[in-house]
Design an enzyme around this catalytic site. Structure first.
Site, PDB file in Angstrom:
ATOM      1  N   PRO A  11       0.846  -1.240  -0.047  1.00  0.00           N
ATOM      2  CA  PRO A  11       0.068   0.010  -0.111  1.00  0.00           C
ATOM      3  C   PRO A  11       0.811   1.409  -0.199  1.00  0.00           C
ATOM      4  O   PRO A  11       1.839   1.400   0.915  1.00  0.00           O
ATOM      5  CB  PRO A  11      -0.777   0.032   1.369  1.00  0.00           C
ATOM      6  N   ASN A  12       0.436   2.200  -0.702  1.00  0.00           N
ATOM      7  CA  ASN A  12       0.900   3.574  -0.784  1.00  0.00           C
ATOM      8  C   ASN A  12       2.305   3.725  -1.524  1.00  0.00           C
ATOM      9  O   ASN A  12       2.668   4.882  -1.964  1.00  0.00           O
ATOM     10  CB  ASN A  12       0.950   4.258   0.616  1.00  0.00           C
ATOM     11  N   ARG A  19       5.151  11.004  -2.030  1.00  0.00           N
ATOM     12  CA  ARG A  19       4.888  10.721  -0.563  1.00  0.00           C
ATOM     13  C   ARG A  19       6.035  10.847   0.420  1.00  0.00           C
ATOM     14  O   ARG A  19       6.942  10.070   0.192  1.00  0.00           O
ATOM     15  CB  ARG A  19       4.359   9.146  -0.421  1.00  0.00           C
ATOM     16  N   TYR A  24      11.205   8.482   2.195  1.00  0.00           N
ATOM     17  CA  TYR A  24      10.953   7.444   1.082  1.00  0.00           C
ATOM     18  C   TYR A  24      11.852   7.867  -0.269  1.00  0.00           C
ATOM     19  O   TYR A  24      12.230   7.145  -1.133  1.00  0.00           O
ATOM     20  CB  TYR A  24       9.570   6.938   0.472  1.00  0.00           C
ATOM     21  N   ASN A  76       8.105  -5.551  -0.717  1.00  0.00           N
ATOM     22  CA  ASN A  76       7.995  -4.598   0.282  1.00  0.00           C
ATOM     23  C   ASN A  76       6.402  -4.525   0.461  1.00  0.00           C
ATOM     24  O   ASN A  76       5.768  -3.999  -0.269  1.00  0.00           O
ATOM     25  CB  ASN A  76       8.360  -3.191  -0.510  1.00  0.00           C
ATOM     26  N   ALA A  79       2.953  -1.090   5.060  1.00  0.00           N
ATOM     27  CA  ALA A  79       2.217  -0.925   6.187  1.00  0.00           C
ATOM     28  C   ALA A  79       2.073  -2.231   6.565  1.00  0.00           C
ATOM     29  O   ALA A  79       1.691  -2.867   7.716  1.00  0.00           O
ATOM     30  CB  ALA A  79       1.438   0.095   6.327  1.00  0.00           C
ATOM     31  N   ASP A  89       1.680 -16.005   6.983  1.00  0.00           N
ATOM     32  CA  ASP A  89       1.366 -17.326   6.741  1.00  0.00           C
ATOM     33  C   ASP A  89       1.465 -17.859   5.182  1.00  0.00           C
ATOM     34  O   ASP A  89       1.968 -18.798   4.801  1.00  0.00           O
ATOM     35  CB  ASP A  89       0.009 -17.466   7.081  1.00  0.00           C
ATOM     36  N   GLU A 100      12.460  -9.531   2.480  1.00  0.00           N
ATOM     37  CA  GLU A 100      11.787  -8.452   2.667  1.00  0.00           C
ATOM     38  C   GLU A 100      12.481  -7.096   2.333  1.00  0.00           C
ATOM     39  O   GLU A 100      13.773  -7.006   2.413  1.00  0.00           O
ATOM     40  CB  GLU A 100      11.548  -8.261   4.207  1.00  0.00           C
ATOM     41  N   HIS A 102      12.676  -2.834   2.302  1.00  0.00           N
ATOM     42  CA  HIS A 102      12.173  -1.274   2.703  1.00  0.00           C
ATOM     43  C   HIS A 102      13.052  -0.301   2.171  1.00  0.00           C
ATOM     44  O   HIS A 102      14.295  -0.545   2.493  1.00  0.00           O
ATOM     45  CB  HIS A 102      12.190  -1.276   4.139  1.00  0.00           C
ATOM     46  N   ARG A 109      12.070   4.218  13.128  1.00  0.00           N
ATOM     47  CA  ARG A 109      11.095   4.991  13.035  1.00  0.00           C
ATOM     48  C   ARG A 109      10.095   4.638  14.376  1.00  0.00           C
ATOM     49  O   ARG A 109      10.547   4.206  15.412  1.00  0.00           O
ATOM     50  CB  ARG A 109      10.243   4.606  11.900  1.00  0.00           C
TER      51      ARG A 109
END
Length: 146
Positions: A11-12, A19, A24, A76, A79, A89, A100, A102, A109
């Site tokens: 999301p986003n 943003r 970011y 990524n 949130a 899962d 993962e 980011h 943060r």
């Protein structure tokens, strides 16, 4: 196993470049996709870049990566990283390695960002390098580290 690497974004992230650039950066998701496609070609890897604002879609795409015998997934989850047991899962349910990714370092943060359900099952985590986090993760796939 195919030479395809799924790059899944939550999301986003469609708003990258606009943003909160102080967190970011100014690089857009399309620019990251172009960078990864170029780097992937150098390593004989195809990049399948996707973005959604819907948790269930990320779960479906993780299942698809397994069904399509993808080399790896760079995820990524944004949130959803900190909230989604469903993603935890799904990662545990597939054999395809998940890295993962980011842009920022969540551990520096807000406290709620310090928990990573994705990281509990991911083969590796790359964080805090801005857009280069994706490149570092792709290099881990290309080198056989993951």
């Amino acid at each position: 196993m195919t030479d395809t690497v799924y790059v899944l974004n939550g999301p986003n992230l469609n708003l990258l470049g606009l943003r909160e650039p102080e967190i970011y950066g100014n690089t857009t998701l399309d620019e990251i996709a172009g960078m990864l496609e170029d780097e992937g070609r150098e390593h004989g890897l195809a990049i399948d870049m996707r973005q959604t604002n819907h948790e269930g879609m990320l779960v479906d795409w993780l299942h698809e990566a397994q069904a399509e015998n993808a080399r790896a997934v760079l995820l990524n989850a944004a949130a959803f990283t900190h909230t989604s047991i469903a993603l935890l899962d799904a990662i545990k349910a597939i054999k395809t390695p998940v890295i993962e990714v980011h842009l920022s370092d969540p551990k520096t943060r807000e406290a709620f960002r310090h928990i990573s359900y994705v990281g509990m099952a991911a083969a590796k985590t790359v964080e805090g390098h801005g857009a280069q986090s994706y490149s570092i993760a792709l290099q881990a796939v290309a080198s056989g580290e993951v």
